[in-house]
Design an enzyme around this catalytic site. Structure first.
Site, PDB file in Angstrom:
ATOM      1  N   HIS A 240       6.365  -0.135  11.324  1.00  0.00           N
ATOM      2  CA  HIS A 240       5.554   0.654  10.394  1.00  0.00           C
ATOM      3  C   HIS A 240       4.208   0.004  10.042  1.00  0.00           C
ATOM      4  CE1 HIS A 240       9.183   3.008   9.439  1.00  0.00           C
ATOM      5  NE2 HIS A 240       9.821   1.875   9.251  1.00  0.00           N
TER       6      HIS A 240
HETATM    7  C1  BDR Z   1       8.076   0.819   4.797  1.00  0.00           C
HETATM    8  O1  BDR Z   1       9.122   0.344   3.949  1.00  0.00           O
HETATM    9  C2  BDR Z   1       9.403  -1.001   4.224  1.00  0.00           C
HETATM   10  O2  BDR Z   1      10.755  -1.171   4.450  1.00  0.00           O
HETATM   11  C3  BDR Z   1       8.571  -1.414   5.416  1.00  0.00           C
HETATM   12  O3  BDR Z   1       8.099  -2.733   5.266  1.00  0.00           O
HETATM   13  C4  BDR Z   1       7.448  -0.414   5.407  1.00  0.00           C
HETATM   14  O4  BDR Z   1       6.378  -0.858   4.594  1.00  0.00           O
HETATM   15  C5  BDR Z   1       8.662   1.803   5.781  1.00  0.00           C
HETATM   16  O5  BDR Z   1       9.268   2.864   5.132  1.00  0.00           O
END
Ligand code: BDR
Ligand code: CA
Length: 311
Positions: A240
């Site tokens: 992400h």
């Molecule tokens: C986001 O949530 C966190 O778990 C990850 O680091 C990312 O920023 C994805 O949904």
């Protein structure tokens, strides 16, 4: 158009496996001038996210100040996702410790930095954006000192934390809504975009061959620790947060659409849901640019090239 000066940048993060890779990507990229890192509680508690941010900056050989910030959202309770990122946030990959945090609270540091910045600063939020929300809610005039806000948050469809909500948006929707209301340019990498940055065992193996540096190998170890997402077919996990950083380095890898975006701050099952009006059905003024497609091969090539430059 080629830029001749690096973009001054603050990253607000909760490392976090994918945050770790985002920080290393920023540290390795000459297009960016990472002037500060702020940590929040998110994927794991603030004690771990702060320690990890400090360790990553030292591993990358950077002296960027790292500030400790909010350990909980503006409203409600803190809740982590240790089952994704491990109890320590780094999937159990032991990193050598970093230096001490910079003095002061992240929100105070952000305000001071914006007040005195010689040029507008870009803010990248890849965590619950409590620190950014606090700083801007308490001194809204500082919005004029922001060049752009780039967020990994939200989804136009299904969430990953609840059926309705993505984790960062759910973890502090009020802070997110403060940013959406600032009237500054906002770019959003949501779940549909980041799903295209799918980290598979084959991609990790390819990254590993690019060099023997501690940063590259730690990034691969951390990525290999992340459970594969059922939501994405069980073949890998979404990388992400580095998408938000890559947008600033290589926007040609993305397509984007201007949209109206708001976040549900109600208490029910839709809490944290981002309403992303891609087809202008609400007729509201656009307040964000939503990233829609990613050239995934180009993205992983960029990532490998940059991580291989680090110590
Ligand atoms: C986001 O949530 C966190 O778990 C990850 O680091 C990312 O920023 C994805 O949904
Ligand atoms: Ca994150």
């Amino acid at each position: 158009m080629a830029r001749n000066r690096p973009i001054p940048l603050v990253i607000d993060c909760d490392p976090g496996t994918d945050d770790a890779v985002a920080l290393l990507l920023a540290a390795a990229s000459p297009e960016l001038d990472l002037v500060a890192v702020t940590a929040a509680g998110g994927n794991v508690g603030l004690d771990h996210t702060l320690r990890n941010a400090l360790a990553l900056m030292r591993l990358a050989g950077h002296s960027t100040p790292v500030y400790s910030g909010a350990d909980r959202p503006l409203l409600g309770r803190y809740q982590g996702v240790q089952w994704v990122h491990g109890e320590d946030g780094m999937g159990g990959v032991g990193l050598p410790p970093g230096g001490p945090p910079a003095p002061g609270h992240a929100a105070d540091a952000l305000r001071a930095l914006l007040r005195t910045a010689p040029a507008p600063v870009t803010l990248v939020g890849i965590a619950p954006v409590t620190n950014l929300g606090l700083a801007l809610a308490t001194e809204p005039a500082l919005a004029d000192k922001i060049a752009e806000i780039v967020l990994m948050t939200g989804a136009w469809g299904e969430g990953n934390a609840t059926p309705a909500a993505e984790f960062n948006a759910l973890s502090d929707p009020e802070a997110l809504q403060i940013l959406l209301g600032l009237g500054r340019p906002i770019t959003i990498a949501g779940l549909e975009l980041t799903a295209q940055a799918l980290v598979t065992p084959a991609r990790i193996a390819a990254l590993r061959t690019l060099g023997g540096g501690a940063c590259l190998q730690a990034a691969c170890d951390v990525l290999a620790s992340v459970p594969h997402a059922k939501r994405l077919g069980g073949e890998g996990s979404a990388l992400h947060d580095p998408c938000a950083v890559a947008w600033l380095i290589a926007p040609h890898l993305f397509t984007a659409r201007p949209c109206f975006v708001e976040v549900d701050c109600g208490p029910g099952p839709n809490r944290g849901r981002t309403v992303i009006d891609r087809w202008d059905r609400l007729g509201r003024p656009h307040n964000a640019r939503v990233l829609e497609t990613l050239d995934a091969d180009g993205f992983f090539a960029l990532l490998g090239q940059r991580l291989a430059r680090l110590p």
